[in-house]
Design a protein around this motif. Structure first.
Motif, PDB file in Angstrom:
ATOM      1  N   VAL A 140       3.138   7.886   5.018  1.00 36.90           N
ATOM      2  CA  VAL A 140       2.939   6.464   4.794  1.00 36.90           C
ATOM      3  C   VAL A 140       4.317   5.827   4.876  1.00 36.90           C
ATOM      4  O   VAL A 140       5.174   6.083   4.027  1.00 36.90           O
ATOM      5  CB  VAL A 140       2.291   6.180   3.421  1.00 36.90           C
ATOM      6  N   GLY A 141       4.532   5.078   5.930  1.00 37.45           N
ATOM      7  CA  GLY A 141       5.870   4.536   6.167  1.00 37.45           C
ATOM      8  C   GLY A 141       6.816   5.690   6.430  1.00 37.45           C
ATOM      9  O   GLY A 141       6.546   6.552   7.261  1.00 37.45           O
ATOM     10  N   SER A 142       7.888   5.752   5.671  1.00 42.67           N
ATOM     11  CA  SER A 142       8.850   6.839   5.856  1.00 42.67           C
ATOM     12  C   SER A 142       8.612   7.995   4.881  1.00 42.67           C
ATOM     13  O   SER A 142       9.321   8.996   4.917  1.00 42.67           O
ATOM     14  CB  SER A 142      10.275   6.317   5.689  1.00 42.67           C
ATOM     15  N   VAL A 143       7.616   7.857   4.014  1.00 42.34           N
ATOM     16  CA  VAL A 143       7.322   8.889   3.011  1.00 42.34           C
ATOM     17  C   VAL A 143       6.409   9.952   3.623  1.00 42.34           C
ATOM     18  O   VAL A 143       5.336   9.638   4.131  1.00 42.34           O
ATOM     19  CB  VAL A 143       6.645   8.270   1.768  1.00 42.34           C
ATOM     20  N   VAL A 144       6.860  11.206   3.586  1.00 41.76           N
ATOM     21  CA  VAL A 144       6.074  12.317   4.126  1.00 41.76           C
ATOM     22  C   VAL A 144       5.761  13.293   2.997  1.00 41.76           C
ATOM     23  O   VAL A 144       6.637  13.638   2.204  1.00 41.76           O
ATOM     24  CB  VAL A 144       6.846  13.061   5.250  1.00 41.76           C
ATOM     25  N   ARG A 145       4.506  13.710   2.919  1.00 46.09           N
ATOM     26  CA  ARG A 145       4.071  14.682   1.921  1.00 46.09           C
ATOM     27  C   ARG A 145       3.214  15.735   2.603  1.00 46.09           C
ATOM     28  O   ARG A 145       2.655  15.510   3.673  1.00 46.09           O
ATOM     29  CB  ARG A 145       3.269  14.027   0.794  1.00 46.09           C
ATOM     30  N   TYR A 146       3.098  16.891   1.955  1.00 43.93           N
ATOM     31  CA  TYR A 146       2.376  18.027   2.525  1.00 43.93           C
ATOM     32  C   TYR A 146       1.389  18.573   1.500  1.00 43.93           C
ATOM     33  O   TYR A 146       1.756  18.787   0.348  1.00 43.93           O
ATOM     34  CB  TYR A 146       3.357  19.138   2.909  1.00 43.93           C
ATOM     35  N   ASP A 147       0.164  18.819   1.937  1.00 48.96           N
ATOM     36  CA  ASP A 147      -0.840  19.492   1.112  1.00 48.96           C
ATOM     37  C   ASP A 147      -0.592  20.987   1.315  1.00 48.96           C
ATOM     38  O   ASP A 147      -0.853  21.528   2.396  1.00 48.96           O
ATOM     39  CB  ASP A 147      -2.235  19.092   1.561  1.00 48.96           C
ATOM     40  N   LEU A 148      -0.086  21.648   0.301  1.00 47.20           N
ATOM     41  CA  LEU A 148       0.333  23.043   0.417  1.00 47.20           C
ATOM     42  C   LEU A 148      -0.777  23.939   0.953  1.00 47.20           C
ATOM     43  O   LEU A 148      -0.549  24.732   1.872  1.00 47.20           O
ATOM     44  CB  LEU A 148       0.838  23.572  -0.920  1.00 47.20           C
ATOM     45  N   ASP A 149      -1.981  23.821   0.411  1.00 48.63           N
ATOM     46  CA  ASP A 149      -3.092  24.678   0.852  1.00 48.63           C
ATOM     47  C   ASP A 149      -3.389  24.482   2.330  1.00 48.63           C
ATOM     48  O   ASP A 149      -3.590  25.454   3.067  1.00 48.63           O
ATOM     49  CB  ASP A 149      -4.353  24.408   0.030  1.00 48.63           C
ATOM     50  N   MET A 167       0.839  -1.204   0.000  1.00 49.88           N
ATOM     51  CA  MET A 167       0.000   0.000   0.000  1.00 49.88           C
ATOM     52  C   MET A 167       0.871   1.250   0.000  1.00 49.88           C
ATOM     53  O   MET A 167       0.602   2.207  -0.735  1.00 49.88           O
ATOM     54  CB  MET A 167      -0.942   0.007   1.212  1.00 49.88           C
ATOM     55  N   ALA A 168       1.918   1.253   0.814  1.00 47.72           N
ATOM     56  CA  ALA A 168       2.825   2.405   0.872  1.00 47.72           C
ATOM     57  C   ALA A 168       3.481   2.634  -0.483  1.00 47.72           C
ATOM     58  O   ALA A 168       3.600   3.769  -0.947  1.00 47.72           O
ATOM     59  CB  ALA A 168       3.888   2.195   1.952  1.00 47.72           C
ATOM     60  N   LYS A 169       3.876   1.554  -1.142  1.00 51.61           N
ATOM     61  CA  LYS A 169       4.506   1.654  -2.451  1.00 51.61           C
ATOM     62  C   LYS A 169       3.529   2.245  -3.474  1.00 51.61           C
ATOM     63  O   LYS A 169       3.883   3.129  -4.254  1.00 51.61           O
ATOM     64  CB  LYS A 169       4.976   0.265  -2.901  1.00 51.61           C
ATOM     65  N   MET A 170       2.283   1.771  -3.460  1.00 57.30           N
ATOM     66  CA  MET A 170       1.282   2.270  -4.400  1.00 57.30           C
ATOM     67  C   MET A 170       0.967   3.745  -4.149  1.00 57.30           C
ATOM     68  O   MET A 170       0.862   4.537  -5.093  1.00 57.30           O
ATOM     69  CB  MET A 170       0.001   1.433  -4.303  1.00 57.30           C
ATOM     70  N   ILE A 171       0.842   4.127  -2.886  1.00 61.00           N
ATOM     71  CA  ILE A 171       0.553   5.527  -2.554  1.00 61.00           C
ATOM     72  C   ILE A 171       1.721   6.408  -2.954  1.00 61.00           C
ATOM     73  O   ILE A 171       1.534   7.485  -3.527  1.00 61.00           O
ATOM     74  CB  ILE A 171       0.212   5.672  -1.058  1.00 61.00           C
ATOM     75  N   LYS A 172       2.937   5.951  -2.676  1.00 63.02           N
ATOM     76  CA  LYS A 172       4.131   6.718  -3.049  1.00 63.02           C
ATOM     77  C   LYS A 172       4.181   6.939  -4.556  1.00 63.02           C
ATOM     78  O   LYS A 172       4.449   8.054  -5.016  1.00 63.02           O
ATOM     79  CB  LYS A 172       5.385   5.987  -2.576  1.00 63.02           C
ATOM     80  N   GLU A 173       3.884   5.897  -5.323  1.00 64.93           N
ATOM     81  CA  GLU A 173       3.887   6.027  -6.775  1.00 64.93           C
ATOM     82  C   GLU A 173       2.848   7.046  -7.237  1.00 64.93           C
ATOM     83  O   GLU A 173       3.110   7.851  -8.132  1.00 64.93           O
ATOM     84  CB  GLU A 173       3.606   4.663  -7.430  1.00 64.93           C
ATOM     85  N   GLN A 174       1.661   7.020  -6.627  1.00 67.70           N
ATOM     86  CA  GLN A 174       0.618   7.966  -7.003  1.00 67.70           C
ATOM     87  C   GLN A 174       1.020   9.393  -6.645  1.00 67.70           C
ATOM     88  O   GLN A 174       0.805  10.321  -7.423  1.00 67.70           O
ATOM     89  CB  GLN A 174      -0.717   7.606  -6.326  1.00 67.70           C
ATOM     90  N   LEU A 175       1.606   9.573  -5.455  1.00 67.10           N
ATOM     91  CA  LEU A 175       2.031  10.911  -5.041  1.00 67.10           C
ATOM     92  C   LEU A 175       3.128  11.441  -5.953  1.00 67.10           C
ATOM     93  O   LEU A 175       3.119  12.616  -6.331  1.00 67.10           O
ATOM     94  CB  LEU A 175       2.513  10.896  -3.589  1.00 67.10           C
ATOM     95  N   GLU A 176       4.068  10.581  -6.301  1.00 69.05           N
ATOM     96  CA  GLU A 176       5.176  11.016  -7.151  1.00 69.05           C
ATOM     97  C   GLU A 176       4.731  11.295  -8.580  1.00 69.05           C
ATOM     98  O   GLU A 176       5.327  12.106  -9.265  1.00 69.05           O
ATOM     99  CB  GLU A 176       6.292   9.979  -7.123  1.00 69.05           C
TER     100      GLU A 176
END
Length: 96
Positions: free
Chosen positions: A73-82, A19-28
């Motif tokens: 998700v796992g070690s991947v961190v992302r930010y929603d700018l708004d 799941m983390a891999k799939m989410i990371k791919e979508q985010l990237e």
């Protein structure tokens, strides 16, 4: 016609990794819908540091202090700018 359903048993850690891999791919890749003009701007840690003009340790400290929302998700961190900008603005108003 009904689609067939296949149920398999996998260890939880394997499921979480996939799941983390799939989410990371979508985010990237920019998410599921790149054509939406109202699409959210999701930033990496490096992008957020540049946007806010702060260092990695400061960003990490602010994240630990819950100054703004983030996605992890796992070690991947992302930010929603708004959401980050809105949260920082609200905290700025409250401190006045």
């Amino acid at each position: 016609m009904e689609k067939p359903t296949i149920l398999i048993s996998i260890p939880l850690h394997q499921f979480m990794d996939e799941m983390a891999k799939m989410i990371k791919e979508q985010l990237e890749s920019g998410g599921l819908d790149n054509h939406n003009p109202k699409a959210k701007t999701i930033l990496t840690t490096d992008q957020m540091m540049v946007k806010l003009g702060i260092t990695r340790p400061t960003l990490s400290r602010w994240r630990k202090e819950n100054r703004f929302p983030f996605i992890q998700v796992g070690s991947v961190v992302r930010y929603d700018l708004d959401k980050v900008l809105e949260s920082l603005e609200n905290k700025k108003r409250k401190s006045r």
